[in-house]
Design an enzyme around this catalytic site. Structure first.
Site, short mmCIF file in Angstrom:
data_model
loop_
_atom_site.label_atom_id
_atom_site.label_comp_id
_atom_site.label_asym_id
_atom_site.label_seq_id
_atom_site.Cartn_x
_atom_site.Cartn_y
_atom_site.Cartn_z
N ARG A 86 0.91 15.70 6.62
CA ARG A 86 -0.29 15.05 5.91
C ARG A 86 -1.02 14.04 7.00
O ARG A 86 -0.22 13.17 7.74
CB ARG A 86 0.27 14.31 4.76
CG ARG A 86 0.38 15.52 3.63
CD ARG A 86 0.71 14.82 2.51
NE ARG A 86 -0.66 14.77 1.83
CZ ARG A 86 -0.83 14.07 0.57
NH1 ARG A 86 0.36 13.06 0.09
NH2 ARG A 86 -1.80 14.05 -0.12
N ASP A 232 -3.26 4.14 1.67
CA ASP A 232 -2.56 5.01 2.48
C ASP A 232 -2.65 4.48 3.95
O ASP A 232 -1.97 4.87 4.97
CB ASP A 232 -3.08 6.35 2.35
CG ASP A 232 -2.68 6.71 0.88
OD1 ASP A 232 -3.41 6.62 0.12
OD2 ASP A 232 -1.62 7.61 0.80
N ASN A 241 -7.47 5.13 0.49
CA ASN A 241 -6.61 5.44 -0.70
C ASN A 241 -6.96 6.68 -1.46
O ASN A 241 -8.01 7.05 -1.15
CB ASN A 241 -6.48 4.17 -1.76
CG ASN A 241 -5.45 4.32 -2.37
OD1 ASN A 241 -4.28 4.73 -2.11
ND2 ASN A 241 -5.64 4.00 -3.96
N LYS A 242 -6.39 6.95 -2.54
CA LYS A 242 -6.60 8.26 -3.08
C LYS A 242 -8.15 8.22 -3.51
O LYS A 242 -8.57 7.54 -4.05
CB LYS A 242 -5.96 8.36 -4.40
CG LYS A 242 -5.90 9.32 -5.45
CD LYS A 242 -5.56 10.61 -4.81
CE LYS A 242 -4.44 10.83 -4.15
NZ LYS A 242 -4.41 11.99 -2.98
O1 MRU Z 1 -1.85 12.13 -2.42
P1 MRU Z 1 -0.73 11.26 -2.66
O2 MRU Z 1 -0.26 11.24 -4.25
O3 MRU Z 1 0.24 10.99 -1.55
O4 MRU Z 1 -1.60 9.58 -2.39
C1 MRU Z 1 -1.19 8.70 -2.88
C2 MRU Z 1 -2.09 7.49 -2.97
O5 MRU Z 1 -3.10 7.45 -2.62
C3 MRU Z 1 -1.36 6.32 -3.09
O6 MRU Z 1 -2.34 5.23 -3.84
C4 MRU Z 1 -0.80 5.29 -1.90
O7 MRU Z 1 -0.39 6.30 -1.06
C5 MRU Z 1 -0.16 4.11 -2.00
S1 MRU Z 1 1.53 4.27 -2.72
C6 MRU Z 1 2.14 3.09 -2.80
#
Ligand code: MRU
Length: 336
Positions: A86, A232, A241-242
């Site tokens: 990823r 992230d 972030n997400k």
């Molecule tokens: O696609 P994901 O579920 O891996 O995305 C995760 C996020 O965006 C979280 O907010 C981020 O990784 C921080 S986790 C402490």
């Protein structure tokens, strides 16, 4: 319980099965781990750091090697595959790189295996310690009676244990503060409704599920007075972030509600600016299906980015294991 651990291979809590079932998944091959990462059986930046670290250790045990040189070439190639599973969360590559660098110092096959596994275990334990520190620092930002909106999942499930943004909420509650959490469902994969609500309710923490589009109304009505999210990748000009985080940050700023980001220092990638980061784009099926149910015309054109970027100007503070950073964010001015 830890989200990921080693016992003759990598064990992880399969998050694709939650909240219906708690099922552990064992990876004995790098391909199995990469598949688990791609389908989000393990996810969340800090958990991916541990997964990447254990992944390199796994490569060391995957087969027999004639000599250390052959082994080193093999694990370097496997490390690249894991790191690229990823692209957006920098932590995955950080975990891979840290174990690889150490392991390459080994002088025998057995020594390389030992070094790799020890380093991976160290990274996993460090994650729990630093989350506790993030929690302790960040709890200072929360007051008794706060309504806190959070996005995606940043708790035990996104880390090895405790969590970052949710870790702050856990720490504040541990200190005796009453916190009401509002969890956005986080379309399209519903990490908020499936994972955040599941783990908070398991811990007896009050949580209310809202649609992503209800973020505005809960702020306007005063039900929420703070926002905390994870990250992230934190680059020179802001935070990845997400997908949907950016919209929440804009709404929070409009309502003059603090928008906090919590992340370990390993999420910082200050050599890069936002234009240099690859935002993962995921498949169309995530949008057009819910299970087997078709939610949109099968051949509709789809754009499905998994992350978005929030500029630093919208971020009220960043909490790390070292403390709380407030604007102007001086460390972001340093040149690479
Ligand atoms: O696609 P994901 O579920 O891996 O995305 C995760 C996020 O965006 C979280 O907010 C981020 O990784 C921080 S986790 C402490």
């Amino acid at each position: 319980m830890r989200t990921i651990f080693w016992d003759d291979g990598i064990w992880l809590l399969d998050q694709t099965k939650l909240p219906e079932r708690e099922e552990m998944l064992k990876c004995k091959k790098v391909e199995e781990l990469v598949d688990a990462i791609k389908k989000l059986a393990i996810r969340g930046a800090p958990a991916l750091e541990a997964a990447g670290a254990y992944g390199v250790a796994l490569a060391c045990f995957e087969r027999d090697f004639k000599n250390p040189e052959e082994m080193k070439n093999y694990i370097k190639a496997r490390a690249e595959i894991i790191a690229n599973a990823r692209p957006t969360a920098v932590n995955l590559a950080v975990g891979v790189q840290r174990v690889l660098e150490k392991a390459l110092n080994g002088r025998s096959v057995e020594e390389i295996r030992k070094i790799a596994l020890e380093e991976a275990e160290k990274i996993a334990s460090e994650d729990i310690e630093r989350n506790r520190k993030i929690g302790k620092h960040g709890a200072k930002l929360l007051n008794d009676g706060d309504g806190v909106l959070t996005y995606c999942n940043t708790g035990r499930l996104a880390t090895v244990d405790w969590g970052t943004a949710l870790g702050i909420i856990r720490s504040a509650i541990e200190e005796g503060k009453k916190i009401k959490v509002f969890a956005c469902e986080t379309r399209p994969l519903n990490q908020g409704s499936r994972l955040t609500c599941y783990e908070l309710m398991k811990d007896g923490i009050e949580v209310t599920l809202i649609t992503d589009s209800a973020a505005g109304i809960v702020m306007r009505k005063g039900m929420v007075n703070k926002v905390i999210v994870g990250a992230d990748r934190i680059v020179r000009d802001g935070v990845f972030n997400k997908i949907g985080t950016y919209s929440v940050a804009i709404i929070a700023n409009y309502h003059k509600i603090p928008f906090y980001v919590a992340a370990p220092k390993s999420t910082f990638d200050l050599k890069k600016s936002s234009e240099e980061v690859v935002i993962e784009e995921r498949g169309r099926e995530e949008l057009i299906y819910c299970g087997n149910k078709l939610l949109a015309p099968r051949d509709v054109k789809v754009y499905n980015p998994a992350f978005d970027f929030t500029p630093l100007s919208l971020v009220s503070a960043i909490v790390t294991e070292e403390g709380i950073l407030f604007p102007p964010y001086k460390i972001f001015d340093q040149k690479a």
